[in-house]
Design a protein around this motif. Structure first.
Motif, PDB file in Angstrom:
ATOM      1  N   PRO A  40       0.818  -1.217   0.000  1.00 30.13           N
ATOM      2  CA  PRO A  40       0.000   0.000   0.000  1.00 30.13           C
ATOM      3  C   PRO A  40       0.852   1.268   0.000  1.00 30.13           C
ATOM      4  O   PRO A  40       1.923   1.321   0.588  1.00 30.13           O
ATOM      5  CB  PRO A  40      -0.824  -0.104   1.278  1.00 30.13           C
ATOM      6  CG  PRO A  40      -0.261  -1.205   2.067  1.00 30.13           C
ATOM      7  CD  PRO A  40       0.654  -2.001   1.198  1.00 30.13           C
ATOM      8  N   GLY A  91      -2.348   7.312   0.170  1.00 27.88           N
ATOM      9  CA  GLY A  91      -3.117   7.154  -1.062  1.00 27.88           C
ATOM     10  C   GLY A  91      -3.904   5.865  -1.061  1.00 27.88           C
ATOM     11  O   GLY A  91      -3.798   5.042  -0.159  1.00 27.88           O
ATOM     12  N   GLN A  92      -4.715   5.684  -2.079  1.00 25.78           N
ATOM     13  CA  GLN A  92      -5.520   4.470  -2.167  1.00 25.78           C
ATOM     14  C   GLN A  92      -4.891   3.408  -3.056  1.00 25.78           C
ATOM     15  O   GLN A  92      -5.421   2.319  -3.167  1.00 25.78           O
ATOM     16  CB  GLN A  92      -6.913   4.801  -2.722  1.00 25.78           C
ATOM     17  CG  GLN A  92      -7.810   5.488  -1.745  1.00 25.78           C
ATOM     18  CD  GLN A  92      -7.677   7.009  -1.811  1.00 25.78           C
ATOM     19  OE1 GLN A  92      -7.114   7.535  -2.760  1.00 25.78           O
ATOM     20  NE2 GLN A  92      -8.156   7.692  -0.796  1.00 25.78           N
ATOM     21  N   GLY A  93      -3.789   3.675  -3.706  1.00 28.66           N
ATOM     22  CA  GLY A  93      -3.182   2.735  -4.639  1.00 28.66           C
ATOM     23  C   GLY A  93      -2.263   1.738  -3.961  1.00 28.66           C
ATOM     24  O   GLY A  93      -2.009   1.779  -2.764  1.00 28.66           O
ATOM     25  N   LYS A  94      -1.775   0.807  -4.759  1.00 24.06           N
ATOM     26  CA  LYS A  94      -0.813  -0.193  -4.298  1.00 24.06           C
ATOM     27  C   LYS A  94       0.276  -0.353  -5.348  1.00 24.06           C
ATOM     28  O   LYS A  94       0.027  -0.194  -6.537  1.00 24.06           O
ATOM     29  CB  LYS A  94      -1.497  -1.539  -4.061  1.00 24.06           C
ATOM     30  CG  LYS A  94      -2.444  -1.525  -2.896  1.00 24.06           C
ATOM     31  CD  LYS A  94      -2.956  -2.910  -2.614  1.00 24.06           C
ATOM     32  CE  LYS A  94      -3.866  -2.836  -1.398  1.00 24.06           C
ATOM     33  NZ  LYS A  94      -4.233  -4.130  -0.911  1.00 24.06           N
TER      34      LYS A  94
END
Length: 78
Positions: free
Chosen positions: A30, A34-37
């Motif tokens: 993660p 942020g919400q990304g990976k």
């Protein structure tokens, strides 16, 4: 210009593309804030490019990326 691949290059392409597909299934790291990976398979792209050269490296990455994209639980967004 025709490019002839040796048996060694073909087997390296197939086995390393399979490794790329296997690492693309692993959940990503993660991103903080942020919400990304970040996928672990992203680390393999420059390694393959440096180890395999300008012809076999991109071919391996293309086949691995195409294979991971075509998997049934895969992500259909290229």
């Amino acid at each position: 210009m025709s490019v002839r691949l040796t048996t060694r290059e073909i087997t390296l392409t197939a086995s390393l593309a399979a490794l790329y597909i296997a690492t693309s299934i692993v959940p990503g790291i993660p991103i903080i804030g942020g919400q990304g990976k970040i996928s672990p398979s992203v680390i393999l792209v420059p390694v393959y490019a440096l180890l395999l050269g300008p012809i076999v490296g991109p071919l391996t990455i293309f086949i691995g990326n195409l294979g991971s994209w075509l998997l049934p639980p895969g992500r259909p967004d290229p």
